[in-house]
Design an enzyme around this catalytic site. Structure first.
Site: not given
Ligand code: GLN
Length: 542
Positions: A17-18, A22, A147, A154, A194-195, A198, A387, A512, A514
């Site tokens: 894995s890894s 993805g 994917e 496995d 090494k193959t 695979t 958060c 979030h 991100e």
């Molecule tokens: N633990 C906090 C909450 O549940 C913050 C959650 C988080 O950072 N995703 O509100």
């Protein structure tokens, strides 16, 4: 743009894995998307959890939250970032989800009279669930990538391999492509690639009835035509369809690497679809910027799981995107808030140009995070709280600016006399853990003339959530009296963004951001946070 029936690309993994399956899947999907095809991606995880929400980040990496509120595997984040499009809950399948649905159907009597078995009931359920992802936002996509998580061989993945084998017979083999991503290990002692692993892994796949069309070979060292030929011969794959995927300095080079080897043409040919040169100029431009960057800004990431990069994968990525936008390299300094002493924390923080406290759960490591906020505030270091990070910022300001020394979150101290962070009303009756948080995208209304508005340049945004606790609105007035700005609220009045304008840049968000950053569209808050960190760096005496 093209009038074709839906085609399917199945991606399996071999040897271990890894391997970055993805990224391989996303890169292939991007090549086809850049020709004008519409695409979607499904991740199939063979574990029995219904979703990734209850898993420890140390074991599984970050929990990625989709726009529609599913808690999923972090590969969905990779798909979104590469393809610059949303994935929905239909893009995440686990064995747990499949079995749950089969068992519920059995209880309802939908299989009355039958013995419920892996074949055909579980495999049928897998096929039907995969097909649900053929449609995105009301439209059928041209190409669906699937994917399969884990490694061929496995026990857990066998029903899934069987299901995709049957799938290809049902929709027509010429409408499907099987790609096997595998590892060619390098042996230092004999200086050889090494193959054999695979060869064995493909033999295992063929034993299960799947002949791969394309082999993607991950390798840390380059290898010769000789090895390519050998893999082709032993795996029964055309030589030109054995693709090299060597380690690169940035994952965004991978689509270009594949294109150089004409994987784009091979995919179109095998799928019987028209070929058009994919337009990757945007990516090339970004990679070019990246290669010419010489300034470096250091961001302290203060959390509990910092040692494992995957625990905060989207944060790492969003900082990277924002770095390119600001033409700086972002170096992340991992600061463990749980294990470091106060002196060690301060010592580490004194070396950074910006501090980020990410999301998290539970009281372990909290005091270290509060100290990080205090340090940022007292030393005018740009600070970004996400958060839990926003909740920690609230507690620190309550204690040390507003003078509420016993302020806390009820998550860490249920009996605190000053619950500045408290359980959301809707959470009070919740007893089950799985999928019960406030999840997914919600509208946030922004106040003008604030740091947040400055970044977004809009009064209405949508951001993704995953939490149970919130800023306790009873404390808004006292915070406002102490120069805290509440710059974003949800439609039903929950505090979403707080700012402390006394600082160079200090923003805490309940959501979030991100999860919505990509190299194509870096997130505005991350871009401005890095911008502020660069200006802090330039002002620092050394
Ligand atoms: N633990 C906090 C909450 O549940 C913050 C959650 C988080 O950072 N995703 O509100």
């Amino acid at each position: 743009m093209f009038d074709i029936q839906t085609k399917y690309v199945f991606v399996t993994g071999g040897v271990c894995s890894s391997l970055g399956k993805g990224v391989s899947t996303s890169s292939m999907a991007l090549l086809l998307k850049s020709m004008g095809y519409t695409v979607n991606v499904v991740k199939v995880d063979p574990y029995l959890n219904v979703d990734a929400g209850t898993m420890n980040p140390y074991q599984h990496g970050e929990v990625y939250v989709t726009f529609d509120g599913a808690e999923t595997d972090l590969d969905l984040g990779t798909y979104e970032r590469f393809l610059n499009q949303r994935m929905y809950r239909t893009s995440s399948i686990t064995a747990g989800k499949i079995y749950k649905s089969v068992i519920e159907k059995e209880r309802k009597g939908e299989y009355l009279g039958q013995t419920v078995q892996v074949i055909p009931h579980v495999t049928n359920e897998i096929k039907e669930t995969i097909r649900k992802a053929e449609e995105v936002e009301g439209k059928k996509v041209d190409i669906l990538f699937v994917e399969i998580g884990g490694t061929v061989g496995d026990i857990e993945s066998i029903p899934f391999i069987e299901a995709i084998r049957q799938f290809s017979l049902e929709v027509g083999r010429r409408n499907c492509l099987f790609v096997h991503v595998t590892l060619l290990p390098y042996l230092k002692s004999s200086d050889e690639i090494k193959t054999k692993p695979t060869q064995h892994s493909v033999a295992k796949l063929r034993e299960l009835g799947v002949q791969p069309d394309i082999i993607v070979c991950r390798s840390e060292k380059d290898f010769s035509k000789q090895e390519l030929k050998k893999i082709a011969l032993f795996t029964n794959v055309e030589e030109r369809a054995v693709i090299k995927s060597l380690d690169v300095s940035t994952i965004y080079e991978i689509p270009l690497l594949y294109k150089e080897q004409e994987l784009d043409k091979i995919m179109c040919e095998y799928l019987n679809i028209p070929y058009k040169t994919p337009d990757l100029s945007f990516l090339e431009k970004k990679i070019n910027i990246l290669k010419n960057i010489d300034e470096e800004v250091t961001i302290g990431l203060v959390g509990k799981y910092v040692e494992l990069k995957d625990s905060y994968k989207s944060i790492h990525e969003a900082l990277f995107h924002a770095g390119i936008e600001n033409k700086v390299k972002v170096k992340i300094m991992n600061i463990n808030s749980e294990t470091l002493s106060e002196e060690e924390l301060i010592e580490a923080l004194s070396k950074v140009d910006g501090i980020l406290v990410p999301g998290g759960f539970g009281r372990r490591g909290v005091e270290g995070k509060i100290l990080a906020v205090k340090y940022a505030r007292e030393n005018n270091v740009p600070f970004f709280g996400i958060c839990l990070g926003m909740q920690i910022m609230t507690i620190e300001i309550a204690r040390n600016v507003c003078g509420i020394s016993e302020a806390n979150s009820t998550e860490f101290d249920p009996k605190t006399p000053h619950p500045v962070i408290s359980l959301l009303d809707e959470q009070k009756k919740v007893t089950m853990k799985g999928g019960t948080m406030r999840l997914g995208a919600q509208k946030v209304i922004l106040k003008q003339n604030t740091t947040a508005y400055e970044a977004y340049k809009s009064t209405e945004i949508f951001e993704r959530h995953r939490h149970r606790y919130e800023f306790n609105p009873e404390y808004i007035p006292i915070f406002e009296d102490n120069n805290v700005v509440f710059s974003g609220f949800s439609e039903n009045g929950l505090v979403e963004i707080i700012e402390y304008p006394q600082n160079l840049w200090m923003v805490g968000v309940q959501f979030h951001p991100e999860f919505q950053s990509s190299i194509f569209q870096p997130h505005p808050l991350f871009v401005d946070f890095i911008k502020a960190s660069v200006s802090f760096l330039r002002k620092s005496p050394d």
